[in-house]
Design a protein around this motif. Sequence first.
Motif, PDB file in Angstrom:
ATOM      1  N   ASP A  54       0.814  -1.220   0.000  1.00  0.00           N
ATOM      2  CA  ASP A  54       0.000   0.000   0.000  1.00  0.00           C
ATOM      3  C   ASP A  54       0.848   1.270   0.000  1.00  0.00           C
ATOM      4  O   ASP A  54       0.318   2.373  -0.063  1.00  0.00           O
ATOM      5  CB  ASP A  54      -0.969   0.011   1.180  1.00  0.00           C
ATOM      6  CG  ASP A  54      -0.271  -0.004   2.533  1.00  0.00           C
ATOM      7  OD1 ASP A  54       0.973   0.138   2.601  1.00  0.00           O
ATOM      8  OD2 ASP A  54      -0.974  -0.179   3.554  1.00  0.00           O
ATOM      9  N   GLY A  55       2.176   1.113   0.075  1.00  0.00           N
ATOM     10  CA  GLY A  55       3.077   2.256   0.035  1.00  0.00           C
ATOM     11  C   GLY A  55       3.169   3.053   1.319  1.00  0.00           C
ATOM     12  O   GLY A  55       3.870   4.062   1.372  1.00  0.00           O
ATOM     13  N   LEU A  56       2.494   2.607   2.368  1.00  0.00           N
ATOM     14  CA  LEU A  56       2.494   3.379   3.612  1.00  0.00           C
ATOM     15  C   LEU A  56       3.702   3.114   4.511  1.00  0.00           C
ATOM     16  O   LEU A  56       4.073   3.974   5.302  1.00  0.00           O
ATOM     17  CB  LEU A  56       1.208   3.108   4.400  1.00  0.00           C
ATOM     18  CG  LEU A  56      -0.071   3.645   3.772  1.00  0.00           C
ATOM     19  CD1 LEU A  56      -1.273   3.286   4.639  1.00  0.00           C
ATOM     20  CD2 LEU A  56       0.015   5.147   3.574  1.00  0.00           C
ATOM     21  N   TRP A  57       4.297   1.948   4.404  1.00  0.00           N
ATOM     22  CA  TRP A  57       5.417   1.600   5.279  1.00  0.00           C
ATOM     23  C   TRP A  57       6.631   1.188   4.473  1.00  0.00           C
ATOM     24  O   TRP A  57       6.518   0.543   3.434  1.00  0.00           O
ATOM     25  CB  TRP A  57       5.032   0.436   6.204  1.00  0.00           C
ATOM     26  CG  TRP A  57       4.184   0.876   7.346  1.00  0.00           C
ATOM     27  CD1 TRP A  57       2.821   0.938   7.369  1.00  0.00           C
ATOM     28  CD2 TRP A  57       4.628   1.340   8.615  1.00  0.00           C
ATOM     29  NE1 TRP A  57       2.392   1.404   8.586  1.00  0.00           N
ATOM     30  CE2 TRP A  57       3.489   1.660   9.369  1.00  0.00           C
ATOM     31  CE3 TRP A  57       5.884   1.509   9.197  1.00  0.00           C
ATOM     32  CZ2 TRP A  57       3.563   2.142  10.674  1.00  0.00           C
ATOM     33  CZ3 TRP A  57       5.961   1.986  10.494  1.00  0.00           C
ATOM     34  CH2 TRP A  57       4.804   2.306  11.215  1.00  0.00           C
ATOM     35  N   SER A  58       7.787   1.539   5.007  1.00  0.00           N
ATOM     36  CA  SER A  58       9.061   1.085   4.464  1.00  0.00           C
ATOM     37  C   SER A  58       9.865   0.527   5.634  1.00  0.00           C
ATOM     38  O   SER A  58       9.988   1.174   6.677  1.00  0.00           O
ATOM     39  CB  SER A  58       9.823   2.236   3.808  1.00  0.00           C
ATOM     40  OG  SER A  58      11.062   1.777   3.322  1.00  0.00           O
ATOM     41  N   PHE A  59      10.381  -0.673   5.450  1.00  0.00           N
ATOM     42  CA  PHE A  59      11.182  -1.330   6.475  1.00  0.00           C
ATOM     43  C   PHE A  59      12.606  -1.496   5.970  1.00  0.00           C
ATOM     44  O   PHE A  59      12.812  -1.818   4.797  1.00  0.00           O
ATOM     45  CB  PHE A  59      10.599  -2.706   6.813  1.00  0.00           C
ATOM     46  CG  PHE A  59       9.208  -2.645   7.355  1.00  0.00           C
ATOM     47  CD1 PHE A  59       8.986  -2.484   8.715  1.00  0.00           C
ATOM     48  CD2 PHE A  59       8.113  -2.731   6.516  1.00  0.00           C
ATOM     49  CE1 PHE A  59       7.687  -2.413   9.222  1.00  0.00           C
ATOM     50  CE2 PHE A  59       6.824  -2.665   7.002  1.00  0.00           C
ATOM     51  CZ  PHE A  59       6.610  -2.503   8.360  1.00  0.00           C
ATOM     52  N   THR A  60      13.568  -1.279   6.845  1.00  0.00           N
ATOM     53  CA  THR A  60      14.964  -1.500   6.499  1.00  0.00           C
ATOM     54  C   THR A  60      15.442  -2.730   7.239  1.00  0.00           C
ATOM     55  O   THR A  60      15.209  -2.872   8.446  1.00  0.00           O
ATOM     56  CB  THR A  60      15.827  -0.279   6.857  1.00  0.00           C
ATOM     57  OG1 THR A  60      15.295   0.873   6.202  1.00  0.00           O
ATOM     58  CG2 THR A  60      17.270  -0.483   6.411  1.00  0.00           C
ATOM     59  N   LEU A  61      16.093  -3.613   6.506  1.00  0.00           N
ATOM     60  CA  LEU A  61      16.626  -4.860   7.055  1.00  0.00           C
ATOM     61  C   LEU A  61      18.140  -4.733   7.186  1.00  0.00           C
ATOM     62  O   LEU A  61      18.789  -4.167   6.312  1.00  0.00           O
ATOM     63  CB  LEU A  61      16.287  -6.026   6.133  1.00  0.00           C
ATOM     64  CG  LEU A  61      14.814  -6.208   5.788  1.00  0.00           C
ATOM     65  CD1 LEU A  61      14.658  -7.209   4.657  1.00  0.00           C
ATOM     66  CD2 LEU A  61      14.042  -6.636   7.016  1.00  0.00           C
ATOM     67  N   TYR A  62      18.677  -5.296   8.245  1.00  0.00           N
ATOM     68  CA  TYR A  62      20.116  -5.258   8.506  1.00  0.00           C
ATOM     69  C   TYR A  62      20.605  -6.690   8.703  1.00  0.00           C
ATOM     70  O   TYR A  62      20.157  -7.378   9.618  1.00  0.00           O
ATOM     71  CB  TYR A  62      20.403  -4.423   9.752  1.00  0.00           C
ATOM     72  CG  TYR A  62      19.867  -3.016   9.645  1.00  0.00           C
ATOM     73  CD1 TYR A  62      20.648  -1.991   9.145  1.00  0.00           C
ATOM     74  CD2 TYR A  62      18.557  -2.720  10.032  1.00  0.00           C
ATOM     75  CE1 TYR A  62      20.147  -0.691   9.032  1.00  0.00           C
ATOM     76  CE2 TYR A  62      18.049  -1.440   9.923  1.00  0.00           C
ATOM     77  CZ  TYR A  62      18.849  -0.425   9.426  1.00  0.00           C
ATOM     78  OH  TYR A  62      18.348   0.847   9.313  1.00  0.00           O
ATOM     79  N   PHE A  63      21.528  -7.115   7.833  1.00  0.00           N
ATOM     80  CA  PHE A  63      22.041  -8.486   7.831  1.00  0.00           C
ATOM     81  C   PHE A  63      23.527  -8.522   8.153  1.00  0.00           C
ATOM     82  O   PHE A  63      24.230  -7.522   7.975  1.00  0.00           O
ATOM     83  CB  PHE A  63      21.883  -9.112   6.439  1.00  0.00           C
ATOM     84  CG  PHE A  63      20.475  -9.227   5.946  1.00  0.00           C
ATOM     85  CD1 PHE A  63      19.723 -10.360   6.222  1.00  0.00           C
ATOM     86  CD2 PHE A  63      19.897  -8.214   5.201  1.00  0.00           C
ATOM     87  CE1 PHE A  63      18.426 -10.477   5.750  1.00  0.00           C
ATOM     88  CE2 PHE A  63      18.605  -8.324   4.723  1.00  0.00           C
ATOM     89  CZ  PHE A  63      17.864  -9.460   4.998  1.00  0.00           C
ATOM     90  N   ASP A  64      24.005  -9.709   8.507  1.00  0.00           N
ATOM     91  CA  ASP A  64      25.445  -9.919   8.609  1.00  0.00           C
ATOM     92  C   ASP A  64      26.034  -9.854   7.192  1.00  0.00           C
ATOM     93  O   ASP A  64      25.302  -9.723   6.209  1.00  0.00           O
ATOM     94  CB  ASP A  64      25.764 -11.245   9.299  1.00  0.00           C
ATOM     95  CG  ASP A  64      25.354 -12.472   8.492  1.00  0.00           C
ATOM     96  OD1 ASP A  64      24.648 -12.350   7.471  1.00  0.00           O
ATOM     97  OD2 ASP A  64      25.754 -13.570   8.890  1.00  0.00           O
ATOM     98  N   ALA A  65      27.361  -9.944   7.094  1.00  0.00           N
ATOM     99  CA  ALA A  65      28.036  -9.791   5.799  1.00  0.00           C
ATOM    100  C   ALA A  65      27.621 -10.836   4.773  1.00  0.00           C
ATOM    101  O   ALA A  65      27.598 -10.560   3.572  1.00  0.00           O
ATOM    102  CB  ALA A  65      29.548  -9.831   5.997  1.00  0.00           C
ATOM    103  N   THR A  66      27.251 -12.023   5.220  1.00  0.00           N
ATOM    104  CA  THR A  66      26.871 -13.077   4.285  1.00  0.00           C
ATOM    105  C   THR A  66      25.414 -12.981   3.855  1.00  0.00           C
ATOM    106  O   THR A  66      25.001 -13.626   2.896  1.00  0.00           O
ATOM    107  CB  THR A  66      27.092 -14.473   4.908  1.00  0.00           C
ATOM    108  OG1 THR A  66      26.219 -14.617   6.037  1.00  0.00           O
ATOM    109  CG2 THR A  66      28.542 -14.672   5.319  1.00  0.00           C
ATOM    110  N   GLY A  67      24.630 -12.201   4.573  1.00  0.00           N
ATOM    111  CA  GLY A  67      23.209 -12.087   4.278  1.00  0.00           C
ATOM    112  C   GLY A  67      22.394 -13.254   4.796  1.00  0.00           C
ATOM    113  O   GLY A  67      21.227 -13.401   4.459  1.00  0.00           O
ATOM    114  N   THR A  68      22.997 -14.080   5.640  1.00  0.00           N
ATOM    115  CA  THR A  68      22.301 -15.262   6.155  1.00  0.00           C
ATOM    116  C   THR A  68      21.709 -15.066   7.544  1.00  0.00           C
ATOM    117  O   THR A  68      20.892 -15.864   7.974  1.00  0.00           O
ATOM    118  CB  THR A  68      23.247 -16.477   6.196  1.00  0.00           C
ATOM    119  OG1 THR A  68      24.375 -16.159   7.010  1.00  0.00           O
ATOM    120  CG2 THR A  68      23.700 -16.856   4.794  1.00  0.00           C
ATOM    121  N   GLU A  69      22.121 -14.011   8.237  1.00  0.00           N
ATOM    122  CA  GLU A  69      21.566 -13.733   9.557  1.00  0.00           C
ATOM    123  C   GLU A  69      20.981 -12.327   9.569  1.00  0.00           C
ATOM    124  O   GLU A  69      21.674 -11.347   9.290  1.00  0.00           O
ATOM    125  CB  GLU A  69      22.631 -13.835  10.652  1.00  0.00           C
ATOM    126  CG  GLU A  69      22.076 -13.556  12.027  1.00  0.00           C
ATOM    127  CD  GLU A  69      23.125 -13.517  13.131  1.00  0.00           C
ATOM    128  OE1 GLU A  69      22.733 -13.234  14.270  1.00  0.00           O
ATOM    129  OE2 GLU A  69      24.313 -13.755  12.858  1.00  0.00           O
TER     130      GLU A  69
END
Length: 131
Positions: A95-110
């Motif tokens: 719906d364009g109302l929310w934006s979430f930012t994800l933060y991962f370890d260097a490998t992108g697995t955690e």
Amino acid sequence: MATEDEPPHRPDIAAMLTDQTSACKPAREAIAAGADVTILGREVPHWMVAGIAATRLKRSLARGLQEIIGLDETVEILARHRGEQLRTGIIDSADGLWSFTLYFDATGTELLACSGVKRPRRYSAKDPAES
């Protein structure tokens, strides 16, 4: 064994959102509702990612204009990963109302953390709510 023609394995982001922060549940719900998920392909230094998150938190608290969730928790979590390389990603709600930012370890697995910001509603000329 994967061949060169096969796309790389895409992690199940919804499954990775296991309550690291208070933004995880709304982010999972956004994915279930058809959100667009983008994982950035390169590693960045901790200082850059943590600095941006801390600045966003400081500005958001000072202005008080936007609804934010999980950003204070994210800043605390990122502080424990000094000196590391990190990856980031974005979830944009359908719906364009929310934006979430994800933060991962260097490998992108955690998945380390998740924060969310509610975007201000923008009205278009065709929006009946404006009338």
